[in-house]
Scaffold this motif. Structure first.
Motif, mmCIF file in Angstrom:
data_model
loop_
_atom_site.group_PDB
_atom_site.id
_atom_site.type_symbol
_atom_site.label_atom_id
_atom_site.label_comp_id
_atom_site.label_asym_id
_atom_site.label_seq_id
_atom_site.Cartn_x
_atom_site.Cartn_y
_atom_site.Cartn_z
ATOM 1 N N LYS A 123 22.985 -0.327 -4.625
ATOM 2 C CA LYS A 123 23.644 -1.015 -5.733
ATOM 3 C C LYS A 123 24.302 -2.274 -5.203
ATOM 4 N N VAL A 124 24.711 -3.141 -6.120
ATOM 5 C CA VAL A 124 25.308 -4.422 -5.739
ATOM 6 C C VAL A 124 26.525 -4.189 -4.854
ATOM 7 N N GLY A 125 26.589 -4.950 -3.769
ATOM 8 C CA GLY A 125 27.719 -4.870 -2.848
ATOM 9 C C GLY A 125 27.507 -3.932 -1.676
ATOM 10 N N ASP A 126 26.448 -3.104 -1.725
ATOM 11 C CA ASP A 126 26.195 -2.170 -0.614
ATOM 12 C C ASP A 126 25.860 -2.942 0.660
ATOM 13 N N GLN A 127 26.366 -2.429 1.777
ATOM 14 C CA GLN A 127 25.977 -2.952 3.083
ATOM 15 C C GLN A 127 24.733 -2.191 3.555
ATOM 16 N N VAL A 128 23.723 -2.914 3.995
ATOM 17 C CA VAL A 128 22.484 -2.267 4.423
ATOM 18 C C VAL A 128 22.139 -2.712 5.835
ATOM 19 N N ARG A 129 21.373 -1.872 6.518
ATOM 20 C CA ARG A 129 20.877 -2.184 7.854
ATOM 21 C C ARG A 129 19.359 -2.292 7.789
ATOM 22 N N SER B 258 0.821 -1.203 0.000
ATOM 23 C CA SER B 258 0.000 0.000 0.000
ATOM 24 C C SER B 258 0.863 1.264 0.000
ATOM 25 N N VAL B 259 2.167 1.094 0.156
ATOM 26 C CA VAL B 259 3.130 2.196 0.143
ATOM 27 C C VAL B 259 4.238 1.832 -0.833
ATOM 28 N N GLY B 260 4.675 2.761 -1.658
ATOM 29 C CA GLY B 260 5.647 2.482 -2.705
ATOM 30 C C GLY B 260 7.088 2.547 -2.259
ATOM 31 N N GLN B 261 7.417 1.873 -1.187
ATOM 32 C CA GLN B 261 8.793 1.808 -0.714
ATOM 33 C C GLN B 261 9.103 0.404 -0.218
ATOM 34 N N ALA B 262 10.281 -0.102 -0.583
ATOM 35 C CA ALA B 262 10.770 -1.380 -0.065
ATOM 36 C C ALA B 262 12.033 -1.110 0.732
ATOM 37 N N VAL B 263 12.057 -1.588 1.977
ATOM 38 C CA VAL B 263 13.209 -1.368 2.849
ATOM 39 C C VAL B 263 13.850 -2.709 3.178
ATOM 40 N N SER B 264 15.041 -2.655 3.726
ATOM 41 C CA SER B 264 15.769 -3.881 4.024
ATOM 42 C C SER B 264 15.149 -4.598 5.220
ATOM 43 N N PRO B 265 14.891 -5.906 5.090
ATOM 44 C CA PRO B 265 14.334 -6.653 6.214
ATOM 45 C C PRO B 265 15.398 -7.154 7.188
ATOM 46 N N VAL B 266 16.691 -7.008 6.820
ATOM 47 C CA VAL B 266 17.786 -7.558 7.628
ATOM 48 C C VAL B 266 18.994 -6.640 7.535
ATOM 49 N N ASN B 267 19.978 -6.929 8.371
ATOM 50 C CA ASN B 267 21.310 -6.379 8.187
ATOM 51 C C ASN B 267 22.042 -7.304 7.227
ATOM 52 N N GLY B 268 22.597 -6.760 6.154
ATOM 53 C CA GLY B 268 23.235 -7.646 5.196
ATOM 54 C C GLY B 268 23.846 -6.912 4.022
ATOM 55 N N THR B 269 23.933 -7.642 2.884
ATOM 56 C CA THR B 269 24.608 -7.141 1.694
ATOM 57 C C THR B 269 23.707 -7.297 0.482
ATOM 58 N N ILE B 270 23.746 -6.315 -0.412
ATOM 59 C CA ILE B 270 22.983 -6.403 -1.656
ATOM 60 C C ILE B 270 23.711 -7.355 -2.602
ATOM 61 N N GLY B 271 23.053 -8.475 -2.931
ATOM 62 C CA GLY B 271 23.652 -9.440 -3.845
ATOM 63 C C GLY B 271 23.365 -9.095 -5.293
ATOM 64 N N THR B 272 22.135 -8.726 -5.578
ATOM 65 C CA THR B 272 21.732 -8.372 -6.946
ATOM 66 C C THR B 272 20.627 -7.340 -6.871
ATOM 67 N N ILE B 273 20.679 -6.356 -7.744
ATOM 68 C CA ILE B 273 19.527 -5.488 -7.957
ATOM 69 C C ILE B 273 19.408 -5.296 -9.462
ATOM 70 N N LEU B 274 18.252 -5.657 -10.001
ATOM 71 C CA LEU B 274 18.092 -5.648 -11.450
ATOM 72 C C LEU B 274 18.055 -4.232 -11.999
ATOM 73 N N LYS B 275 18.517 -4.124 -13.244
ATOM 74 C CA LYS B 275 18.521 -2.827 -13.906
ATOM 75 C C LYS B 275 17.113 -2.246 -13.976
ATOM 76 N N SER B 276 16.117 -3.126 -14.097
ATOM 77 C CA SER B 276 14.730 -2.678 -14.159
ATOM 78 C C SER B 276 14.223 -2.177 -12.811
ATOM 79 N N GLY B 277 14.948 -2.463 -11.733
ATOM 80 C CA GLY B 277 14.611 -1.935 -10.416
ATOM 81 C C GLY B 277 13.461 -2.613 -9.714
ATOM 82 N N HIS B 278 12.875 -3.661 -10.311
ATOM 83 C CA HIS B 278 11.682 -4.258 -9.717
ATOM 84 C C HIS B 278 11.997 -5.379 -8.739
ATOM 85 N N ALA B 279 13.265 -5.773 -8.627
ATOM 86 C CA ALA B 279 13.600 -6.897 -7.752
ATOM 87 C C ALA B 279 15.001 -6.727 -7.188
#
Length: 631
Positions: free
Chosen positions: A571-577, A518-539
């Protein structure tokens, strides 16, 4: 896994490089547009190490790979003439989807949102039948009449609901579509039918019909409306479209529906229903055997949606024989799934078989069994055909029929008559399916275990560390650990089985849950690392610090938007909280473009966990507890 070899094998078995006109990839699958969809060798593709499934949908030939899809895609573009980029042959002509595929896609997309309401109302009608049969409730009592209103409403006002869903599927205004359906139910219109006279519109005689519970007239009307609306938007100034487009659409479509589309649609539905009933009159035994034995294949190809309007057309006349014969196939599959559950010693397969059995018996939903067991262990398919044919022949031979639209499960038994013969038919189907599976087994040399399939989909870009149970210092059994994943989205929580995509719904990609945002934002569910983010941005695929590989796939088929309405913030490789913003997306624009925003959240390395437990809440806000991973 050697991606180069897999890429070469996929291209070879899909009909060769010359058969490919376009290729893109999303988070889990390669999406091919082919010159000839008959050339691919589906069985060889499915047997390839690294291929989880093959799906034909929306005019695309889709090869489900899992998290390694980006690597395989890169190998394909490196070893073919297409070159690099996210689109192969950007100037290639997109083949038009076949008419039959488009028809079934419309039926499926229009009816599937209504099926939960129809199934629930159908079971309520079944219970009411039982209550009145046993004398527990009088058919004249207020209790019965109120519950009957709840049970009948979705069917009586089906043109209104279909007007909304069909317009959504065609990309037209769903509320105007609903009004077109409602016009056929409006008292002034239905009053013309009650008068018994032949009315006219501008001097043209109108053939009146009863449109309650009808399907085909609405499909035809909304299809024409979608083109009218598009044309009007082209010729009317934007500032005037808000009222002029609906005004002219209603003034044009409703009379045409009453004079042409409506009667034509009713005649089509009645003709198909009469043809099936004619076959039943010749030989109910043979008709039941054919439907009970072969409807499994219609489910596999998604063609079973085309039968539902025929069932509804039959029910407008009182009863329907198809659901009773169809039920034999469902219960045959339940018997096979139960047999696999009893024979298998593999934990993951046993879990899939058990949940598939319950899904069929309690809800009448067959897809988990079809995609999770039957298509994986093809030795079981003849069992379903034999058991379904025998059960269907019993139900057809004894002329059993449904009195309401229901999902065929144990709770809907009261909706079938004669109930004793119906019970014999479904019991025979389930019993034979169970016995054949137990006696002859389910595995064959080509079968790939579910655990192996899961293991073939490691995390992309960053190697996930498999989670392990902690050692018990006393030397006893390992101590179970839990990892809690927070929700990346705000919205309504849904089971994966409700996702209109087999690869997600049947667990081929792993266990998890879905959210309708219902809100157009996706946030990180964990502390971790971005493995892949598609160029299309949908996944996005991210890896938690403790080793969970998490796929967040926003919407179904949204890769086709090519990045429009999606804005990645990492982007790929970013550390997220926990709580860091991953992706922003324009939810309303995505829905206006005709895409379902339901978002699967999948644990891709499900095999590393004893269990993946979903939240019991029906809705969540971002960073609420969503999944618990048991190690």
């Amino acid at each position: 896994m050697k991606y180069e070899n897999l890429a070469k094998d996929i291209v070879q078995n899909i009909g060769g490089e010359e058969n490919i006109t376009n290729l893109i990839h999303c988070a889990t699958r390669l999406r091919f547009n082919l010159k000839d969809n008959r050339l691919p060798d589906k069985e060889k593709l499915k047997s390839l190490e690294g291929v989880l499934s093959v799906v034909e949908s929306g005019g695309q030939f889709q090869v489900v790979i899992g998290n390694d899809v980006a690597h395989v895609y890169q190998e394909i573009v490196k070893t073919t003439k297409f070159g690099t980029g996210n689109s192969v042959s950007a100037d290639a002509d997109q083949p038009k989807e076949k008419i039959l595929s488009r028809i079934f896609a419309v039926i499926s997309g229009s009816l599937s949102p209504l099926l939960p309401a129809m199934a629930g109302a159908g079971i309520l009608k079944a219970f009411l039948t039982l209550f009145t049969t046993f004398g527990w409730v009088s058919a004249e009592s207020g209790t019965y009449l109120i519950l009957a209103a709840a049970a009948n409403a979705v069917f009586y006002f089906l043109p209104i609901f279909l007007g909304v869903t069909a317009a959504t599927k065609f990309g037209a205004n769903p509320y105007v579509g609903g009004v077109i359906g409602a016009a056929l139910m409006e008292p002034n219109f239905t009053g013309l039918l009650a008068n018994g006279d032949t009315p006219s519109f501008l001097g043209i005689p109108v053939v009146l019909m009863d449109y309650s519970s009808t399907v085909f007239p609405v499909f035809i009307a909304i299809w024409i409306f979608s083109y009218v609306e598009k044309y009007l938007k082209k010729i009317i100034h934007k500032e005037l479209q808000t009222f002029l487009v609906p005004l002219l659409s209603l003034a044009f479509i409703v009379p045409l529906t009453a004079m042409i589309f409506g009667p034509f649609g009713v005649y089509i539905g009645n003709a198909i229903a009469d043809a099936i009933n004619y076959l039943m009159g010749i030989s109910g035994l043979l008709t039941g055997a054919v439907i009970g034995g072969l409807i499994f294949f219609l489910v596999v190809f998604g063609l079973h949606w085309g039968i539902i309007p025929i069932v509804l057309a039959n029910l407008t006349k009182g009863t329907d024989p198809i659901l009773a014969m169809w039920a034999a196939s469902n219960f045959a599959m339940a018997g096979v799934a139960l047999g696999v559950f009893l024979k298998s010693r593999e934990k993951t397969l046993k879990s899939i078989a058990g949940s598939s059995t319950l899904s069929l018996l309690l809800a009448g939903v067959s897809e988990p069994t079809v995609y999770g067991i039957l298509l994986r262990y093809k030795r079981t398919i003849p069992y379903v055909i034999i058991a379904g044919a025998i059960g269907g022949a019993i139900n057809g031979g004894f002329h059993t029929y449904a009195t309401a639209f229901v999902f065929q499960n144990i709770f809907s038994i009261g909706a079938f008559e004669p109930v004793s013969y119906y019970l014999i038919g479904i019991a025979a189907a389930m019993g034979i399916g169970l016995v054949l599976t137990v006696l002859f087994g389910y595995q064959d040399k080509k079968a790939v275990s579910v655990t192996e399939a899961s293991a073939e989909a490691p995390a992309v870009e960053v190697q996930a560390v498999p989670a392990k149970a902690s050692s018990n210092p006393t030397g006893g059994a390992p101590i179970l650990r839990k990892e809690v994943l927070l929700s990346p989205l705000t919205g309504a929580v849904k089971s994966l089985t409700e996702v209109p995509d087999p690869a997600f719904a049947e667990g081929a990609m792993g266990k998890g849950v879905a959210i309708v945002p219902s809100v157009g934002q996706a946030v990180s569910p964990v502390n971790g690392t971005i493995g892949t983010i598609l160029k299309s941005g949908h996944a996005v695929i991210l890896l938690s610090e403790s080793g969970a590989a998490i796929l967040i796939h926003i919407g179904i088929n949204t890769v086709q938007l090519k990045g429009q309405y999606f804005t990645p913030r990492v982007k790929v490789g970013d550390q997220v909280r926990e709580g860091d913003l991953l992706i922003e997306f324009d939810l309303e624009k995505i829905k206006e473009a005709g895409y379902n925003p339901i978002t699967p959240i999948i644990i891709s390395n499900t095999g590393d966990y004893l269990d993946v437990i979903e939240t019991t809440s029906s809705s969540v806000t971002a960073q609420d507890k969503l999944l618990t991973l048991v190690v």
